[in-house]
Design a protein around this motif. Structure first.
Motif, PDB file in Angstrom:
ATOM      1  N   LEU A 182      14.827 -17.808 -46.403  1.00 19.84           N
ATOM      2  CA  LEU A 182      13.440 -17.671 -45.953  1.00 19.84           C
ATOM      3  C   LEU A 182      13.408 -17.213 -44.500  1.00 19.84           C
ATOM      4  O   LEU A 182      12.600 -16.347 -44.128  1.00 19.84           O
ATOM      5  CB  LEU A 182      12.716 -19.012 -46.100  1.00 19.84           C
ATOM      6  CG  LEU A 182      11.255 -19.035 -45.645  1.00 19.84           C
ATOM      7  CD1 LEU A 182      10.414 -18.054 -46.456  1.00 19.84           C
ATOM      8  CD2 LEU A 182      10.688 -20.455 -45.765  1.00 19.84           C
ATOM      9  N   HIS A 183      14.282 -17.780 -43.679  1.00 18.33           N
ATOM     10  CA  HIS A 183      14.389 -17.372 -42.270  1.00 18.33           C
ATOM     11  C   HIS A 183      14.670 -15.874 -42.175  1.00 18.33           C
ATOM     12  O   HIS A 183      14.051 -15.152 -41.381  1.00 18.33           O
ATOM     13  CB  HIS A 183      15.512 -18.185 -41.616  1.00 18.33           C
ATOM     14  CG  HIS A 183      15.686 -17.915 -40.162  1.00 18.33           C
ATOM     15  ND1 HIS A 183      16.431 -16.855 -39.676  1.00 18.33           N
ATOM     16  CD2 HIS A 183      15.216 -18.569 -39.063  1.00 18.33           C
ATOM     17  CE1 HIS A 183      16.409 -16.873 -38.360  1.00 18.33           C
ATOM     18  NE2 HIS A 183      15.680 -17.897 -37.957  1.00 18.33           N
ATOM     19  N   GLN A 184      15.575 -15.396 -42.998  1.00 14.75           N
ATOM     20  CA  GLN A 184      15.951 -13.981 -42.981  1.00 14.75           C
ATOM     21  C   GLN A 184      14.804 -13.090 -43.447  1.00 14.75           C
ATOM     22  O   GLN A 184      14.508 -12.058 -42.833  1.00 14.75           O
ATOM     23  CB  GLN A 184      17.165 -13.773 -43.879  1.00 14.75           C
ATOM     24  CG  GLN A 184      17.642 -12.327 -43.962  1.00 14.75           C
ATOM     25  CD  GLN A 184      18.900 -12.189 -44.798  1.00 14.75           C
ATOM     26  OE1 GLN A 184      19.794 -13.022 -44.726  1.00 14.75           O
ATOM     27  NE2 GLN A 184      18.964 -11.148 -45.603  1.00 14.75           N
ATOM     28  N   GLU A 185      14.154 -13.503 -44.550  1.00 16.55           N
ATOM     29  CA  GLU A 185      13.085 -12.662 -45.102  1.00 16.55           C
ATOM     30  C   GLU A 185      11.853 -12.641 -44.204  1.00 16.55           C
ATOM     31  O   GLU A 185      11.170 -11.615 -44.106  1.00 16.55           O
ATOM     32  CB  GLU A 185      12.708 -13.151 -46.508  1.00 16.55           C
ATOM     33  CG  GLU A 185      13.822 -13.034 -47.534  1.00 16.55           C
ATOM     34  CD  GLU A 185      14.340 -11.605 -47.698  1.00 16.55           C
ATOM     35  OE1 GLU A 185      13.647 -10.659 -47.294  1.00 16.55           O
ATOM     36  OE2 GLU A 185      15.454 -11.447 -48.221  1.00 16.55           O
ATOM     37  N   LEU A 186      11.561 -13.765 -43.547  1.00 19.92           N
ATOM     38  CA  LEU A 186      10.448 -13.764 -42.596  1.00 19.92           C
ATOM     39  C   LEU A 186      10.743 -12.831 -41.427  1.00 19.92           C
ATOM     40  O   LEU A 186       9.848 -12.136 -40.925  1.00 19.92           O
ATOM     41  CB  LEU A 186      10.185 -15.182 -42.086  1.00 19.92           C
ATOM     42  CG  LEU A 186       9.328 -16.069 -42.985  1.00 19.92           C
ATOM     43  CD1 LEU A 186       9.332 -17.511 -42.490  1.00 19.92           C
ATOM     44  CD2 LEU A 186       7.893 -15.548 -43.059  1.00 19.92           C
ATOM     45  N   GLY A 187      11.997 -12.807 -40.999  1.00 21.25           N
ATOM     46  CA  GLY A 187      12.391 -11.876 -39.942  1.00 21.25           C
ATOM     47  C   GLY A 187      12.200 -10.436 -40.378  1.00 21.25           C
ATOM     48  O   GLY A 187      11.693  -9.591 -39.613  1.00 21.25           O
ATOM     49  N   ASP A 188      12.594 -10.126 -41.627  1.00 19.11           N
ATOM     50  CA  ASP A 188      12.415  -8.772 -42.154  1.00 19.11           C
ATOM     51  C   ASP A 188      10.940  -8.395 -42.234  1.00 19.11           C
ATOM     52  O   ASP A 188      10.553  -7.252 -41.960  1.00 19.11           O
ATOM     53  CB  ASP A 188      13.045  -8.659 -43.545  1.00 19.11           C
ATOM     54  CG  ASP A 188      14.562  -8.722 -43.501  1.00 19.11           C
ATOM     55  OD1 ASP A 188      15.130  -8.563 -42.406  1.00 19.11           O
ATOM     56  OD2 ASP A 188      15.179  -8.933 -44.567  1.00 19.11           O
ATOM     57  N   LEU A 189      10.099  -9.384 -42.615  1.00 20.31           N
ATOM     58  CA  LEU A 189       8.660  -9.124 -42.710  1.00 20.31           C
ATOM     59  C   LEU A 189       8.083  -8.811 -41.331  1.00 20.31           C
ATOM     60  O   LEU A 189       7.315  -7.850 -41.165  1.00 20.31           O
ATOM     61  CB  LEU A 189       7.956 -10.341 -43.309  1.00 20.31           C
ATOM     62  CG  LEU A 189       6.423 -10.274 -43.374  1.00 20.31           C
ATOM     63  CD1 LEU A 189       5.963  -9.082 -44.206  1.00 20.31           C
ATOM     64  CD2 LEU A 189       5.854 -11.577 -43.942  1.00 20.31           C
ATOM     65  N   LEU A 190       8.463  -9.599 -40.327  1.00 28.38           N
ATOM     66  CA  LEU A 190       7.981  -9.351 -38.969  1.00 28.38           C
ATOM     67  C   LEU A 190       8.459  -7.994 -38.454  1.00 28.38           C
ATOM     68  O   LEU A 190       7.703  -7.264 -37.808  1.00 28.38           O
ATOM     69  CB  LEU A 190       8.451 -10.472 -38.036  1.00 28.38           C
ATOM     70  CG  LEU A 190       7.794 -11.836 -38.241  1.00 28.38           C
ATOM     71  CD1 LEU A 190       8.519 -12.906 -37.436  1.00 28.38           C
ATOM     72  CD2 LEU A 190       6.325 -11.789 -37.850  1.00 28.38           C
ATOM     73  N   PHE A 191       9.717  -7.668 -38.744  1.00 30.05           N
ATOM     74  CA  PHE A 191      10.275  -6.385 -38.310  1.00 30.05           C
ATOM     75  C   PHE A 191       9.488  -5.230 -38.936  1.00 30.05           C
ATOM     76  O   PHE A 191       9.195  -4.225 -38.279  1.00 30.05           O
ATOM     77  CB  PHE A 191      11.749  -6.302 -38.705  1.00 30.05           C
ATOM     78  CG  PHE A 191      12.496  -5.176 -38.058  1.00 30.05           C
ATOM     79  CD1 PHE A 191      13.021  -5.313 -36.784  1.00 30.05           C
ATOM     80  CD2 PHE A 191      12.689  -3.968 -38.727  1.00 30.05           C
ATOM     81  CE1 PHE A 191      13.713  -4.275 -36.177  1.00 30.05           C
ATOM     82  CE2 PHE A 191      13.374  -2.925 -38.133  1.00 30.05           C
ATOM     83  CZ  PHE A 191      13.890  -3.073 -36.848  1.00 30.05           C
ATOM     84  N   SER A 192       9.128  -5.380 -40.224  1.00 33.02           N
ATOM     85  CA  SER A 192       8.357  -4.343 -40.910  1.00 33.02           C
ATOM     86  C   SER A 192       6.946  -4.237 -40.337  1.00 33.02           C
ATOM     87  O   SER A 192       6.386  -3.132 -40.232  1.00 33.02           O
ATOM     88  CB  SER A 192       8.277  -4.650 -42.416  1.00 33.02           C
ATOM     89  OG  SER A 192       9.555  -4.600 -43.000  1.00 33.02           O
ATOM     90  N   CYS A 193       6.362  -5.382 -39.932  1.00 31.39           N
ATOM     91  CA  CYS A 193       5.028  -5.352 -39.324  1.00 31.39           C
ATOM     92  C   CYS A 193       5.060  -4.613 -37.987  1.00 31.39           C
ATOM     93  O   CYS A 193       4.128  -3.880 -37.647  1.00 31.39           O
ATOM     94  CB  CYS A 193       4.504  -6.775 -39.136  1.00 31.39           C
ATOM     95  SG  CYS A 193       4.001  -7.580 -40.669  1.00 31.39           S
ATOM     96  N   VAL A 194       6.135  -4.812 -37.224  1.00 33.18           N
ATOM     97  CA  VAL A 194       6.295  -4.067 -35.974  1.00 33.18           C
ATOM     98  C   VAL A 194       6.383  -2.577 -36.266  1.00 33.18           C
ATOM     99  O   VAL A 194       5.788  -1.748 -35.562  1.00 33.18           O
ATOM    100  CB  VAL A 194       7.553  -4.546 -35.217  1.00 33.18           C
ATOM    101  CG1 VAL A 194       7.844  -3.632 -34.020  1.00 33.18           C
ATOM    102  CG2 VAL A 194       7.381  -5.977 -34.745  1.00 33.18           C
TER     103      VAL A 194
END
Length: 275
Positions: free
Chosen positions: A201-213
């Motif tokens: 979950l930590h990893q996927e949330l990071g990926d989601l934030l990166f995609s939002c950027v």
């Protein structure tokens, strides 16, 4: 010309006063105990804090505060330069020489005979010059991602890494592709929430934030500024909820979530009606 010379003398005298003040604070014989024991590492967080306070004053159009905050930031530069001088590394004059030489080198259209068609061409030349400087400094294998500091705020660093990769063609061609990626990452977050795997979950949330950027970058939105504005809206509206409750003699701890949700919507609606 005479008035410019007078201004130059005044600035030089004030800078000298600041440098002398810093030397006095760091003086082993009678200086300030706190200032004397500081190092580059212990001062670095204060430097970052002062830079953020400059940005905050600008965002709030508080130009009186901006003057003071710029002074605080300049003091940080002098502090680091003083510690470097004590260590025999460099001094304040070297810092000034370095930035003057760098800006002269990066503006050949101003200080040389190079012609630039427009601001866009100048930006491309600027980035090319910076890339060449990074390549000259690099040892071993060179990467287009070299020189993006790890210590940057996460949103800022994500955007800079994406921009660097985009310069060599590693990028989405349209915002719609990025939006689809955001949706894909959101689904992966949902899956990990259901699975209960905290590391994933930590990893996927990071990926989601990166995609939002990435989406913000493709739509011309500053992600750091957008999140800061969202945080300011949240603070303003929650304070409004607290104010409503206070008028009724209560605190948030004494209210239910449902009550606070109703007040939140009231505050939000009243805020939008003023726009």
């Amino acid at each position: 010309m005479e008035s410019l010379c007078n201004v130059g003398v005044e600035i030089r005298l004030e800078i000298e006063r600041l440098i002398e003040l810093m030397a006095r604070l760091r003086d082993p014989d009678g200086g300030c105990p706190w200032d004397r024991e500081q190092t580059f590492a212990t001062i670095a967080p204060y430097t970052l804090e002062e830079a953020y306070e400059v940005a905050d004053a600008i965002e709030r159009d508080e130009f009186g505060e901006l003057r003071d905050e710029l002074g605080d930031l300049l003091f940080q530069v002098v502090f680091h330069a003083r510690m470097a001088e004590e260590a025999g590394l460099f001094g304040f004059a070297d810092v000034v020489t370095s930035i003057v030489d760098k800006m002269t080198r990066r503006h050949p259209h101003v200080f040389g005979d190079v012609e630039m068609r427009d601001a866009e061409a100048q930006t491309r030349a600027w980035e090319a010059q910076k890339a060449q400087e990074r390549a000259n400094r690099a040892e071993g294998e060179h990467s287009v991602l070299d020189g993006v500091p790890v210590s940057l705020p996460a949103l800022v660093r994500a955007e800079k890494l994406q921009k660097r990769a985009a310069r060599v063609g590693f990028d989405w061609t349209e915002p719609t592709g990025v939006l689809e990626k955001v949706g894909e990452e959101l689904e992966e977050v949902r899956a990990e929430l259901a699975a209960g795997d905290r590391d994933r979950l930590h990893q996927e949330l990071g990926d989601l934030l990166f995609s939002c950027v990435n989406l913000a970058r493709h739509t011309g939105v500053d992600p750091e500024g957008a999140l800061r504005a969202a945080s300011n809206r949240f603070e303003r509206r929650f304070r409004g909820v607290e104010s409503h409750l206070r008028r009724g003699g209560r605190t948030p701890e004494q209210a239910t979530l449902e009550e606070m949700d109703v007040l939140w919507e009231q505050v939000k609606t009243a805020e939008k009606s003023k726009d």
